[in-house]
Design an enzyme around this catalytic site. Structure first.
Site: not given
Length: 302
Positions: A135-137, A235
């Site tokens: 998953i993204d930062k 997103r």
């Protein structure tokens, strides 16, 4: 190295299926990977994964040698939600990078896992031991972690088969009028901005389902359920339908919330345990920072 002589009963089977059935601690995807890498030979020659064996074929299977990843273990006090001999589930905090890369050699989830877990998988000796998906930062929440290569491949197969449960909570700009929806739009690299992803005609299949949880003045809280796991999928998809994530500096509007990144939390994760066959599901509550933002919101009356 393993050696098998094909019997009359097994003649005609695909070689990847046969080897997955006959060898312990492996899977079809594992065998397909070894075949592509030339580690499986029939009568001394290389073959393709769809090769159908014949009676008398001599099949040899070499064990893959892994290169030790040069990652320094760090005590980052990660929240391990579940751990057994094969798999772990970790709750990644917002702001933490998943694995070391240029600009992030330390302080990553992998550095912390190397310190807290006894074993991690190392598919192809890659620099992301144990990491099955990411998953993204600036997204918080749950991730599966594999402790051995067989477990890793089984979990990846479940992702490919779309049998893993992944539910996210997101705060988006705007008031969504309908209670639920499904976004089916292919995602690929944005031709106009190479650092971004976008809905493009030649992109990879991407499917996101969403349910409205709460409506606020100018914002909506939604639950997003993934069928696929493309880079930045939620997103990109929410922006595509006109409701970008709050706090998202890449895909959101310029005038957004000051939240140090998108308001997105991977709160539910479910999968079939590769060894026991039991379905496991885990949840992680919204982080305090997410809850604090929601408390400032004005709910819309029904």
């Amino acid at each position: 190295m393993h050696e098998i002589t094909v019997s009359d009963m097994d003649s005609g089977q695909r070689i990847d299926r046969l080897l997955a059935e006959q060898l312990d601690d492996t899977s079809r995807s594992d065998m397909q990977g070894r075949i592509r890498d030339g580690l499986v030979k029939v009568n001394g020659g290389t073959i393709k994964p769809n090769y159908k064996v014949k009676k008398g074929d001599v099949v040899t299977v070499e064990v893959r040698e892994l290169v030790e990843a040069d990652i320094i273990p760090e005590d980052l006090d990660l929240e391990i939600i579940h751990e057994d001999a094969e798999v772990a589930v970790v709750n990644k905090p917002k702001g933490m990078v998943v694995h070391p890369a240029a600009g992030h050699p330390s302080g990553t989830l992998v550095n912390g896992l190397m310190h807290q877990l006894d074993n991690l998988s190392g598919i192809n000796g890659e620099l992301r031991p144990g990491i099955v998906h990411r998953i993204d930062k600036d997204t918080s929440g749950l991730l599966m972690v594999a402790k051995d290569d067989v477990t890793h491949r089984h979990l990846v197969e479940q992702l490919v088969e779309k049998s893993v449960t992944r539910k996210y909570t997101a705060l988006v700009h705007g008031t969504i009028p309908h209670d639920k929806g499904t976004i089916e739009a292919p995602i690929g690299r944005n031709p106009k901005e190479r650092q971004e992803m976008a809905v493009v005609d030649d992109g990879k299949e991407a499917v996101t389902h969403f349910n409205v949880l709460e409506r606020y003045k100018d914002f909506t809280l939604v639950e997003c359920i993934l069928d696929t796991g493309r880079t930045h999928q939620i997103r990109v998809h929410m922006k595509y339908i006109g409701y970008p994530l709050a706090g998202d500096p890449k895909y959101g509007p310029r005038k957004t919330l000051e939240t140090e990144g998108q308001m997105l939390h991977a709160g539910t994760l479910g999968f079939i345990h590769p060894k026991t066959g039991e379905y496991l599901e885990f949840t992680a509550p919204l982080p305090d920072q997410f809850e604090d933002v929601l408390e400032t919101m004005t709910p819309l009356s029904d």
